[in-house]
Scaffold this active site. Structure first.
Site, short mmCIF file in Angstrom:
data_model
loop_
_atom_site.label_atom_id
_atom_site.label_comp_id
_atom_site.label_asym_id
_atom_site.label_seq_id
_atom_site.Cartn_x
_atom_site.Cartn_y
_atom_site.Cartn_z
N GLY A 291 0.83 -1.54 0.30
CA GLY A 291 0.12 0.10 -0.49
C GLY A 291 0.76 1.49 -0.10
N SER A 292 0.46 2.54 0.63
CA SER A 292 0.93 3.09 0.53
C SER A 292 2.62 4.10 0.96
CB SER A 292 0.01 4.85 1.34
OG SER A 292 -1.34 4.57 0.24
N THR A 293 2.70 2.37 2.01
CA THR A 293 4.01 2.93 2.33
C THR A 293 5.75 2.83 1.51
OG1 THR A 293 4.43 0.13 2.91
CG2 THR A 293 3.81 1.59 4.08
#
Length: 569
Positions: A291-293
């Protein structure tokens, strides 16, 4: 007539006497032959009846943490065995033996009868020496005790997924015990002994083969940090009624794993209740979409092109972006953002537009350079490599979703390795589960100036953006939140999430990189900034304090603001 009888009697007497004399001479000659001429035969037969070759057990090497604290040791115990040939299975004293060993008397007698032609069977393995002494005190012929070793794990479930465990024969079955089984295993020796008619050793004669104990192994983890990480991860999994959790912490200058914990765990000292679902080291074996990591790495790829700077403006209105039948959305319309704000506000739309300009191959190549899509090299059993797509032609939606961590899969150790690269100035070091005595050789994969710019973006996430609850009490930090849908049998599960936080600290001169991932929290909070970030803050703060890192903030505590509604990672 009388004369004939006398002659017959005389011949009989002479015959009998001659037979006895011949027998006596023969026996006398044989005695002289055996004791004087052919002594070797009697010696050999005597040794066969009184000397035996007994094994000399060798203990397995010890596992320790980086400071020498024991993680796995082999303790001396006794094994009770029997020679069924020397035992009357109906001997009433067998009942006493069974009672002392807490085993079934009927089963013991049955085994003795079944194997009455054998000279060795196990009765009960690896018992305490006191129990073995109690058995031998029953003085039942045919029962014996010999020295053995049993593996013991002082830290129990705290480091179980890393150390793994051995079977009853002290052969590695999981984890480090399996990976380094040859190194840790000892080689049994042998000795010649004299035994009495009950099989008891009464004298050691000679050493036939010396036992070689296994070699010790120092792991990279710091047990103090391991306990901290385990305590906090277990607490958050319980507090949020989550399915599972993982935490990995790396030394950014060496690539050593300082802590690696999972929930749920297991106690390797109690094999009676082992659940296979608890055995796997999720930090290495379990894959997930990050995801956004991944947005900081997409931003890194953009900065490397030279077409972007942290201040480059990106228009995200009206808060969504369409690719045919697919729509990418932000949680709200952020309007125009700088590239740094795209990261701190975690804008999917903004990141997708940046990715569209630099292309899928540029992002994919950067991902690969920092370690995604390939093994970490730790050699841990069951390590999952993950998926890093490389289609012949990139569809716009594929480029967009890859830029914010969908359409790919990683494990927690790979994600921590990638953040390690950002933390140490762009150098990728080999990951190690063993203590490193010398500084490893790394490979520069990101320009130092670019890594410094991205660390500034990560710091802004913690100070102003979605990761504010990830701020340690007395240290500055940088990090990124992530919240992804879990995948089930029917695809993405709308109500099941993985909460992730990945970060580095201290922000200006990082010492550690840490990843926290919690599966399926179910008490109402499920965003990475709500569930995973506070764990990062507490673990990193206390770990840096134990590592004697200089505090960045005066005082003993800093208020941790809740995540705002603007970005949910």
């Amino acid at each position: 007539m009388t004369m004939m009888r006398r002659l017959v009697s005389a011949w009989r007497f002479v015959f009998v006497v001659s037979v006895f004399l011949a027998a006596g001479v023969t026996l006398g000659w044989r005695l002289v032959d055996l004791h004087v001429v052919d002594q070797a035969f009697l010696n050999q037969q005597g040794e066969v009846r009184s000397t035996r070759i007994d094994p000399v057990e060798a203990h397995r090497g010890m596992l320790t943490d980086r400071k020498g604290q024991p993680l796995a040791v082999s303790t001396p115990v006794e094994t009770i065995w029997a020679n069924p040939r020397d035992i009357d299975a109906d001997d009433p004293r067998i009942a006493r033996v069974a009672r002392v060993l807490d085993i079934s008397e009927a089963d013991l007698r049955r085994r003795l009868r079944t194997h009455q032609n054998r000279q060795f069977i196990y009765v009960r393995r690896k018992v305490q020496p006191e129990l073995a002494d109690a058995v031998m005190a029953q003085d039942v012929p045919g029962f014996h005790a010999r020295r053995d070793y049993r593996r013991y794990y002082p830290t129990g479930e705290v480091s179980a997924h890393l150390t793994g465990f051995t079977n009853i024969d002290e052969q590695g079955q999981e984890g480090i015990e399996l990976t380094y089984n040859d190194w840790l295993s000892g080689q049994a020796g042998a000795k010649r002994v004299v035994q009495d008619n009950r099989g008891r050793v009464i004298k050691d004669l000679s050493l036939v083969r010396e036992a070689k104990p296994g070699k010790d192994l120092a792991l990279s983890i710091d047990l103090r940090l391991q306990y901290l990480a385990y305590r906090e991860l277990k607490a958050v999994v319980q507090a949020h009624d989550a399915r599972s959790g993982t935490l990995v912490m790396l030394d950014v200058d060496t690539g050593e794993v300082l802590a690696m914990v999972n929930q749920p765990s297991f106690n390797p000292n109690d094999r009676s209740q082992l659940d296979p679902r608890r055995l796997r080291n999720r930090a290495i074996t379990d894959l997930f979409e990050p995801g956004s990591t991944m947005k900081p790495f997409s931003a890194t790829a953009a900065l490397e092109t030279g077409a972007f700077t942290p201040r480059t403006r990106v228009e995200t209105s009206p808060g969504y972006l369409r690719f045919g039948q697919y729509t990418i959305r932000d949680t709200r319309n952020h309007g125009e953002l700088s590239l740094s704000e795209v990261i701190s506000e975690s804008s999917n739309v903004g990141m997708s537009k940046v990715a569209g300009e630099i292309g899928g191959n540029t992002i994919r190549n950067l991902y690969y350079r920092v370690g995604f899509g390939q093994a970490t090299g730790v050699g841990f059993p069951g390590e999952a490599v993950g998926v890093l797509p490389a289609p012949p032609e990139w569809r716009p939606v594929e480029v967009a979703t890859l830029s914010y961590g969908y359409g790919m899969s990683v494990n927690a150790l790979q994600l921590a390795q990638a953040y390690m690269v950002l933390a140490n100035g762009g150098v990728r070091y080999p990951i190690s589960l063993l203590k490193q005595d010398e500084a490893p050789e790394g490979e520069r994969v990101i320009p130092e100036a670019v890594s410094r710019q991205v660390r500034g973006m990560l710091r802004k996430v913690v100070e102003e953006g979605t990761g504010r609850r990830g701020a340690p009490a007395i240290y500055d930090a940088g990090g990124k939140t992530g919240t992804v849908h879990l995948v089930g049998a029917g695809g993405y599960q709308k109500s099941q999430y993985k909460a992730i936080f990945a970060g580095v600290a201290p922000a200006d001169n990082p010492r550690v990189a840490c990843v926290v991932a919690v599966d399926a929290p179910s008490n109402g909070e499920y965003y990475g900034g709500e569930v995973a970030a506070p764990v990062f803050a507490r673990v990193v703060n206390d770990s840096l304090r134990l590592m004697n890192a200089r505090p960045d903030i005066d005082g003993t505590s800093v208020a941790q603001s809740p995540v705002d509604d603007g970005e949910r990672g």
